[in-house]
Scaffold this active site. Structure first.
Site, PDB file in Angstrom:
ATOM      1  N   THR A  98       0.824  -1.218   0.000  1.00 17.04           N
ATOM      2  CA  THR A  98       0.000   0.000   0.000  1.00 17.04           C
ATOM      3  C   THR A  98       0.854   1.262   0.000  1.00 17.04           C
ATOM      4  O   THR A  98       0.485   2.273  -0.601  1.00 17.04           O
ATOM      5  CB  THR A  98      -0.926  -0.019   1.238  1.00 17.04           C
ATOM      6  OG1 THR A  98      -1.780  -1.157   1.112  1.00 17.04           O
ATOM      7  CG2 THR A  98      -1.789   1.220   1.319  1.00 17.04           C
ATOM      8  N   SER A 111       2.038  -7.380  -0.747  1.00 17.06           N
ATOM      9  CA  SER A 111       2.824  -8.334   0.041  1.00 17.06           C
ATOM     10  C   SER A 111       2.234  -9.736   0.164  1.00 17.06           C
ATOM     11  O   SER A 111       2.970 -10.673   0.478  1.00 17.06           O
ATOM     12  CB  SER A 111       3.191  -7.749   1.398  1.00 17.06           C
ATOM     13  OG  SER A 111       2.110  -7.773   2.283  1.00 17.06           O
ATOM     14  N   THR A 145       2.012  -4.369   4.260  1.00 14.89           N
ATOM     15  CA  THR A 145       1.957  -4.694   5.684  1.00 14.89           C
ATOM     16  C   THR A 145       1.512  -6.133   5.968  1.00 14.89           C
ATOM     17  O   THR A 145       1.767  -6.652   7.048  1.00 14.89           O
ATOM     18  CB  THR A 145       1.016  -3.720   6.423  1.00 14.89           C
ATOM     19  OG1 THR A 145      -0.289  -3.800   5.833  1.00 14.89           O
ATOM     20  CG2 THR A 145       1.526  -2.301   6.359  1.00 14.89           C
ATOM     21  N   ASP A 146       0.844  -6.778   4.985  1.00 16.06           N
ATOM     22  CA  ASP A 146       0.273  -8.103   5.271  1.00 16.06           C
ATOM     23  C   ASP A 146       1.330  -9.135   5.668  1.00 16.06           C
ATOM     24  O   ASP A 146       1.111  -9.959   6.557  1.00 16.06           O
ATOM     25  CB  ASP A 146      -0.514  -8.635   4.059  1.00 16.06           C
ATOM     26  CG  ASP A 146      -1.798  -7.847   3.800  1.00 16.06           C
ATOM     27  OD1 ASP A 146      -2.170  -7.012   4.636  1.00 16.06           O
ATOM     28  OD2 ASP A 146      -2.426  -8.078   2.749  1.00 16.06           O
TER      29      ASP A 146
HETATM   30  N1  ASP Z   1      -2.540  -5.723   1.149  1.00 17.73           N
HETATM   31  C1  ASP Z   1      -1.483  -4.748   1.319  1.00 17.73           C
HETATM   32  C2  ASP Z   1      -0.137  -5.449   1.203  1.00 17.73           C
HETATM   33  O1  ASP Z   1       0.290  -6.071   2.149  1.00 17.73           O
HETATM   34  C3  ASP Z   1      -1.639  -4.099   2.629  1.00 17.73           C
HETATM   35  C4  ASP Z   1      -0.606  -3.059   2.951  1.00 17.73           C
HETATM   36  O2  ASP Z   1       0.401  -2.874   2.325  1.00 17.73           O
HETATM   37  O3  ASP Z   1      -0.872  -2.391   3.948  1.00 17.73           O
HETATM   38  O4  ASP Z   1       0.485  -5.340   0.187  1.00 17.73           O
END
Ligand code: ASP
Length: 324
Positions: free
Chosen positions: A12, A55, A86-87
């Protein structure tokens, strides 16, 4: 000024929101490269886009590529910031913590709201990470995660909320430090780490299962059929499993396949307390390896890394059970 390399991997923090549909997706041009000028107030920056992946698409192979890149260039920089979705950020952070041999700061960061969303934490987290990277006290602490004004160790941090910007927490011991408007404050240090040098390859297949009330032998038998190199189970409470799982686990151990037990509780450690069928004492006596305090996904990363250098169950047991 210190010299920092920012490695972008996607997520993200590298995405933009489509204002018509609300969908968040990868951008044609990386949104953070537009703000490079603002970053120059904090350090001399080089940037490298190694991937542009959400991710959930990051694999251990990608983690190894990031580690290789960092090892290649670390001598030229005072520290490294990795931007990441973040995932699975906590898995990459822990992998890097295990395999990188450096006392320089390596910081992972991400964002819960993409760069053009209201209240975006993308640029803020990136700047906070640069500030931590250039702080002398950030050295010798292993890989750190900086998000939402907090500094966490790679080993302890986990994503706790699907959408809140305060998602990253260290449920066992709390953050190691904080970011304030004018300073970086560490309130504790890291006593033990498990580093080993960068691996040549990651070739093993390690599965992760979560135990539940009424779990039977089917899932474990399916995993046995897939010929795993290792299995991690998030067990119940202090480290117990439904008794129906014991027999297939015995089969795995007999075939010299390491089975590592963690707890599905997010605090505390597993220990061989209960003597009933499927209780921790029986599991330990069977040869199941008890991991001290790691989450399931991190124990899996640890086992993947360990299996590249040894298949000896006793050596693997020592890696998980001894902390020095
Ligand atoms: N779905 C996203 C990822 O992990 C969430 C994020 O980056 O916060 O790529």
């Amino acid at each position: 000024m210190k010299h920092v390399l920012i490695i972008h991997t996607g997520g993200t923090i590298s995405m933009l929101e489509n204002k018509d549909t609300g969908e968040v997706n990868s951008a044609e041009m990386h949104p953070l490269t537009e703000v490079t000028d603002q970053l120059k107030n904090y350090a001399n920056i080089d940037e490298h886009i190694i991937f542009d992946l959400p991710s959930p698409q990051i694999t251990p192979g990608h983690m190894l590529e990031i580690a290789r890149k960092i090892s290649e260039v670390i001598d030229e920089y005072d520290g490294i910031v990795v931007t990441h979705g973040t995932d699975t950020l906590e898995e990459t952070a822990y992998f890097l913590d295990l395999v990188l041999d450096t006392n320089k700061p390596v910081i992972l960061t991400g964002a819960m709201r993409s760069s053009n969303e209201i209240g975006s934490d993308a640029l803020y987290n990136l700047i906070s990470s640069l500030r931590v990277t250039t702080d002398d006290e950030a050295r010798n602490k292993g890989v750190l995660v900086v998000m939402n004004d907090e500094i966490h160790t790679a080993e302890s941090v986990t994503k706790t909320s699907t959408s809140n910007v305060a998602t990253f927490q260290s449920p066992q011991f709390g953050p190691i430090g904080m970011v304030t408007k004018d300073s970086i404050i560490f309130h504790r240090t890291v006593l033990t780490r498990h580093s080993q040098s960068v691996l040549e390859k990651l070739s093993k297949d390690v599965f992760l299962l979560k135990a539940y009330a009424g779990m039977d032998e089917h899932l474990i038998n399916a995993i046995i059929d897939a010929r795993p190199d290792g299995l991690v189970i998030e067990g119940l409470g202090q480290g117990n499993l439904p008794k129906t799982t014991v027999q297939p686990l015995q089969r795995l151990i007999k075939e010299n396949i390491p089975v590592v037990l963690v707890s599905r509780c997010y605090q505390g450690v597993v220990q061989p307390t209960y003597g009933y069928d499927g209780g921790g004492k029986q599991l330990k006596e069977m040869g199941i390896i008890f991991s001290r305090g790691l989450s399931g996904p991190k124990a899996r990363i640890r086992l993947l890394v360990a299996l590249e250098t040894t298949q000896n169950l006793n050596e693997i047991k020592n890696l998980f059970e001894k902390y020095d």
